[in-house]
Design a protein around this motif. Structure first.
Motif: not given
Length: 150
Positions: A88-101, A136-150
């Protein structure tokens, strides 16, 4: 699934980073709903609609998850693994946002299915700009399966 308003799930235990991220996302060009959870267990409860989030529809997922790695209870990496392990969540876009380099964190993140890996800048202005770019990228530009009507 189609959302009325774009949604970001922010998984962040640092109150300062949470406040900066929310402020930067909310000042982007589009209105964004930001849901904040503060540890890995709460993140999984939200994503899988259990516990305090049992009334949420598990089939309506956020547009993107901004995931810190160093979290209480369950690590960010284990949250990512659980997201990718469930159909159910395999295609959910995930961005790691961390202080780790650390290279090992970067490699582990991508090997376990992260869509992106972003190091949090130390300076406030750079942090705000980076988060706005992500929004801007993940909300306005990117298309993902979660934002499409099926």
């Amino acid at each position: 699934m189609n959302h009325q308003r774009p949604e970001v799930l922010l998984v962040e235990d640092n109150p300062n980073d949470e406040a900066l991220t929310c402020r930067a996302l909310r000042t982007s060009t589009r209105r964004i709903d930001v849901t904040v959870v503060r540890d890995g267990a709460e993140a999984l409860d939200y994503i899988f609609a259990v516990g305090q989030f049992e009334d949420r529809d598990v089939m309506v997922q956020p547009n993107v998850v901004l995931l810190d790695l160093n979290l209480p209870k369950i690590s960010g990496l284990d949250v990512l693994k659980a997201i990718r392990a469930d159909e159910r969540t395999r295609l959910l876009p995930v961005v790691i946002m961390t202080s780790s380099r650390e290279d090992v964190d970067l490699i582990d993140g991508y090997q376990n299915g992260a869509n992106s890996y972003v190091v949090k800048p130390v300076k406030f202005e750079e942090f705000a700009e980076r988060v706005q770019q992500l929004g801007v990228y993940w909300i306005s530009t990117n298309e993902s399966p979660n934002t499409r009507t099926t």
